[in-house]
Design an enzyme around this catalytic site. Structure first.
Site, short mmCIF file in Angstrom:
data_model
loop_
_atom_site.label_atom_id
_atom_site.label_comp_id
_atom_site.label_asym_id
_atom_site.label_seq_id
_atom_site.Cartn_x
_atom_site.Cartn_y
_atom_site.Cartn_z
N HIS A 91 0.82 -1.23 0.00
CA HIS A 91 0.00 0.00 0.00
C HIS A 91 0.85 1.27 0.00
O HIS A 91 0.70 2.11 -0.91
CB HIS A 91 -0.97 0.00 1.18
CG HIS A 91 -1.61 1.32 1.46
ND1 HIS A 91 -2.46 1.94 0.57
CD2 HIS A 91 -1.49 2.17 2.52
CE1 HIS A 91 -2.86 3.09 1.07
NE2 HIS A 91 -2.28 3.26 2.25
N HIS A 115 4.36 6.62 5.53
CA HIS A 115 3.24 7.38 6.11
C HIS A 115 2.41 6.59 7.13
O HIS A 115 1.71 7.18 7.95
CB HIS A 115 2.33 7.93 4.99
CG HIS A 115 1.39 6.93 4.39
ND1 HIS A 115 1.74 6.14 3.31
CD2 HIS A 115 0.11 6.58 4.70
CE1 HIS A 115 0.72 5.39 2.97
NE2 HIS A 115 -0.28 5.62 3.80
N GLU A 119 1.62 5.19 12.77
CA GLU A 119 0.24 4.82 13.13
C GLU A 119 0.08 3.32 13.33
O GLU A 119 -0.63 2.88 14.25
CB GLU A 119 -0.71 5.30 12.03
CG GLU A 119 -2.17 5.04 12.32
CD GLU A 119 -3.08 5.64 11.25
OE1 GLU A 119 -4.15 5.06 11.02
OE2 GLU A 119 -2.69 6.66 10.66
N ASP A 120 0.73 2.50 12.50
CA ASP A 120 0.44 1.06 12.49
C ASP A 120 1.60 0.17 12.92
O ASP A 120 1.47 -1.05 12.87
CB ASP A 120 0.00 0.65 11.07
CG ASP A 120 -1.32 1.28 10.67
OD1 ASP A 120 -2.14 1.51 11.57
OD2 ASP A 120 -1.51 1.58 9.48
N ASP A 182 -3.00 8.43 -0.82
CA ASP A 182 -3.34 7.34 0.10
C ASP A 182 -4.81 6.96 -0.04
O ASP A 182 -5.18 5.79 -0.14
CB ASP A 182 -3.02 7.80 1.53
CG ASP A 182 -3.52 6.83 2.59
OD1 ASP A 182 -3.26 5.62 2.47
OD2 ASP A 182 -4.18 7.29 3.55
N ASP A 302 -24.80 17.76 -22.84
CA ASP A 302 -23.37 18.08 -22.74
C ASP A 302 -22.57 16.90 -22.19
O ASP A 302 -21.64 17.06 -21.42
CB ASP A 302 -23.15 19.31 -21.86
CG ASP A 302 -23.75 19.14 -20.47
OD1 ASP A 302 -24.47 18.13 -20.26
OD2 ASP A 302 -23.51 19.99 -19.60
#
Length: 778
Positions: A91, A115, A119-120, A182, A302
């Site tokens: 990812h 990134h 966090e993980d 992301d 259109d």
């Protein structure tokens, strides 16, 4: 030291094609192709492939930095898996690959790889700073969600994380670019998530991230995010619209080729080398237009449009002249976004003509630089540049979109609660625009359906707060009028209006206006509560024969745990703090005086108290000169938060008592109200009040009457006629039949005073259809 190419592991297979979100990207074929994919997964990109991508636009890339970030992120995520079963590291690698299409600098590519580490994984910001430097550490920190939020609702958590992200974006726009990449990759792989998670992520994308990309001018990315969300949220509608699009494209391919050929040849004959690109609207855009205008697919004229891209600005207007002299234009369908660019920096000429085959043809004419901005938006300002040291400084000079974003974020960050923050953010991001002008010619961009109130707040908050009227194109108009493109708006203000009406909050369409109105209303209410609290404390000191001064109360603030005397007074006015506690903080020897009360007299004037053993005694004067220290009451339009007894009200001429209700201010009851018995055990809530009316500006007050009427045709009309002839105003009527012959009618009405009310009751009793009439006291 940087490793050589031969030291890096190479891919056994060539990289799979990755559709850019730039020119010519076909979302329809991409979505269909993704739906037909087999379970066979392409191999993950290698270090060398990523570095080659960066080297294509930056030959001097710091390979050592990218290699270090690649290896660190891969090791940090270790055996983590995505919902699809792929290694989690795939990812951040795909996010970095998306950003190479935007030609971003090495620090941003490295931040994309890293990134999710804070966090993980067990990685900390300090480790990122130590290994990669504070610049990359700052970017990664800005992309990290807040983990430990002690908030109950999911919306509150979402809002707090969004607030953190936006504040990081205001500091460095590269945070936004990584976040959008992301979100784009997450949406491309959303089919592996549980159904509930897919719906939540798609809604958030459609409400926040797609509009944010649009407001930053990144139209292609916005359109892909919208269509991916559309596919998840409305699969049946997406399938139908996509199928109709493909069928129409097949039937119209010869016509499209003919229009491209004719346009190119006409411009070339006049010496203009232009690139003509045919394109069709995206499925979500078509569906939204069908919903908004309540039209069918066949009624849209259109669906197909053409972009005409030329070398220089003069050729843009020359090309427009050639097009308009060759084919008739459709009136009202011309827009010049070059002379008046959109807030997201978009610049182009838009026109619609009746082209070959009597077909309506929508044209966008722009230069190559304008096209770059139209496709990549804010990212076009941050494309890799040698020795780029401050993207924020660059953007503040080159991008009005980023300037708007920073100003908006500063406004949104001003202390509203999480749910309000989320609401205002959506309001600011998700709307089309109209362009209006001040009398001096300043351009103001507003959302569609915006009102002159929105315009006033866009000019300045003080202008909005003091607005009392407006002129649109020189004519007086209501403040609730809907503004149109090109309107000149002149706001009329009054110094006597300190705060806007609270009802405006439900009328306006911009987050800035709604936030300002809400803040002004709160401030005005707080001022009212503070004024009420001051009067209560001053009169308490007066009765206790103690001197009150602001200096004395300031010295007592630490004991009251308040930072200012206004905070103390507001707390007293709202009923959150007892006035006796304030007196005790100023005078520790203060003792609340309680005197045995006597039953209330039924005669005029005198003293009033409650039979409760010991209670405060409240004076209810028969005349203003006997008022003493009572708080003057002028009605609901006074500078105090005042309301009247909900079941019967009170009118001048009544002996009245004030009950302090926490959070609501003073509720005024007539002395004879049976409801007062409910407050016998709360003497601290009783206030000494008196009427203080201005005879020059008569004001109406609420009252309630009960009427026993004869049940025959025309009875209600006669009752209403009596009230109208006596200048009373009916607010509400409730009727109940007690017997076949009589009906009980309860009427809420407004009168000037007790004399006025008694006159109405007397005339009602004189009517033959009225068996009885009396006042109701709740």
């Amino acid at each position: 030291m940087a490793r050589s190419k031969t030291d890096l592991p190479r891919m056994q297979n060539p990289p799979r094609p990755r559709a850019p979100f730039g020119r010519g990207f076909n979302i329809v074929s991409q979505v269909i192709g993704r739906a037909e994919k087999s379970e066979t997964r392409a191999p993950m990109m290698r270090q060398y492939d990523l570095i080659e991508r960066v080297r294509r636009y930056n030959p001097n890339t710091d390979e050592a930095l990218l290699n270090r970030a690649y290896v660190y992120a891969m090791k940090a995520h270790g055996e983590q898996k995505r919902a699809s079963g792929d290694p989690y590291f795939s990812h951040p690698l795909e996010v970095a690959a998306i950003l190479t299409e935007l030609k971003l600098d090495d620090a941003t590519i490295a931040a994309a790889l890293l990134h999710d580490t804070i966090e993980d994984t067990p990685t900390t910001r300090a480790e990122i700073d130590q290994i990669f430097g504070p610049d990359i550490g700052h970017l990664v920190e800005g992309l990290t969600k807040l983990k430990k939020l002690d908030l109950v609702s999911r919306e509150a958590k979402q809002a707090e994380n969004l607030r953190k992200l936006l504040l990081a974006i205001a500091d460095d726009v590269r945070v936004l670019l990584v976040k959008l990449a992301d979100r784009l990759h997450n949406m491309r792989t959303l089919e592996h998530m549980p159904a509930e998670g897919r719906k939540r992520i798609a809604e958030e994308t459609l409400e926040i991230y797609a509009p944010l990309a649009g407001r930053m001018g990144m139209q292609s990315l916005r359109e892909e995010l919208e269509d991916l969300s559309f596919h998840q949220l409305y699969p049946e509608a997406h399938k139908v619209v996509t199928g109709r699009l493909l069928d129409l494209a097949e039937r119209s391919k010869d016509l499209i080729a003919e229009i491209e050929h004719q346009l190119t040849r006409k411009l070339a004959d006049s010496g203009i080398a232009a690139e003509v690109i045919g394109r069709r609207k995206r499925p979500y855009s078509i569906w939204r237009k069908m919903e908004r205008k309540s039209v069918g697919f066949e009624q849209l004229s259109d669906i197909f449009g053409f972009r005409v891209i030329v070398k220089a600005l003069p050729e843009v207007y020359r090309a427009l002249g050639i097009v308009h002299t060759t084919w008739p234009m459709v009136p009202t369908r011309f827009k010049d976004y070059i002379s008046t660019p959109k807030q997201n920096d978009y610049r182009s000429l838009h026109t619609t003509v009746i082209g070959p085959g009597k077909q309506r043809v929508e044209l966008q004419i722009r230069t190559e630089d304008m096209h770059e901005i139209a496709e990549y938006g804010i990212a076009a300002h941050v494309l890799y540049k040698d020795n780029l040291t401050s993207t924020s400084d660059l953007l503040s000079r080159e991008s009005s979109a980023y300037g708007w974003l920073r100003r908006t974020i500063e406004l949104l960050a001003e202390g509203s609660n999480p749910e309000e923050f989320l609401e205002h953010t959506k309001l600011e991001l998700f709307h089309d625009q109209v362009f209006c002008f001040t009398p001096k010619g300043k351009l103001i961009a507003l959302p569609r359906k915006a009102t002159p109130i929105d315009f006033a707040y866009a000019v300045h908050t003080d202008v909005g707060n003091r607005a009392v009227g407006c002129k649109i194109n020189g004519k007086i108009a209501p403040l609730t009028s809907e503004l149109n493109n090109g309107d000149e708006v002149d706001i009329l203000t009054s110094k006597s209006q300190v705060a806007p009406p609270a009802a405006w909050e439900s009328i306006v369409f911009t987050g800035k206006a709604r936030l300002a109105i809400r803040r002004a209303t709160r401030n005005a209410v707080r001022v009212q509560y503070a004024e009420l609290g001051r009067r209560i404390v001053e009169r308490l000191c007066q009765r206790a024969k103690r001197e009150y001064t602001d200096e004395k109360l300031t010295g007592a603030l630490p004991r009251l745990a308040r930072s200012s005397i206004d905070d103390v007074f507001a707390a007293v006015g709202r009923g959150e703090m007892r006035p006796s506690d304030v007196a005790r903080a100023m005078y520790p020897d203060y003792k609340e005086e309680r005197i045995a009360a006597v039953p209330p007299p039924k005669t005029e004037g005198g003293w009033f108290g409650l039979k409760m053993g010991k209670a405060l005694i409240f004076k209810v004067p028969a005349a203003p000169e006997e008022a003493g220290g009572a708080i003057p009451i002028r009605g609901i339009n006074s500078d105090l938060p005042v309301s009247f007894a909900p079941n019967g009200g009170a009118v001048p001429g009544d002996r009245i008592v004030g009950i302090l209700t926490p959070g609501e201010g003073i509720t005024i009851y007539p002395i004879q109200s049976p409801t007062l018995k409910q407050f016998e055990e709360n003497p601290e809530r009783w206030l000494d009040v008196r009427w203080d009316m201005d005879g020059r500006t008569p004001q109406r007050f609420p009252a309630r009457i009960s009427i026993q009427s004869v049940n025959e045709p025309g009875t209600l009309a006669q009752i209403a006629q009596v009230i109208a002839e006596n200048d009373g105003n009916i607010d509400n009527i409730r009727m109940a039949r007690n017997s076949p012959d009589f009906t009980n009618c309860v009427i809420d009405l407004e009168v000037y005073d007790l004399k006025h009310l008694n006159a109405i009751i007397a005339q009602l009793r004189a009517k033959k259809v009225v068996a009885g009439a009396e006042r109701v006291n709740g």
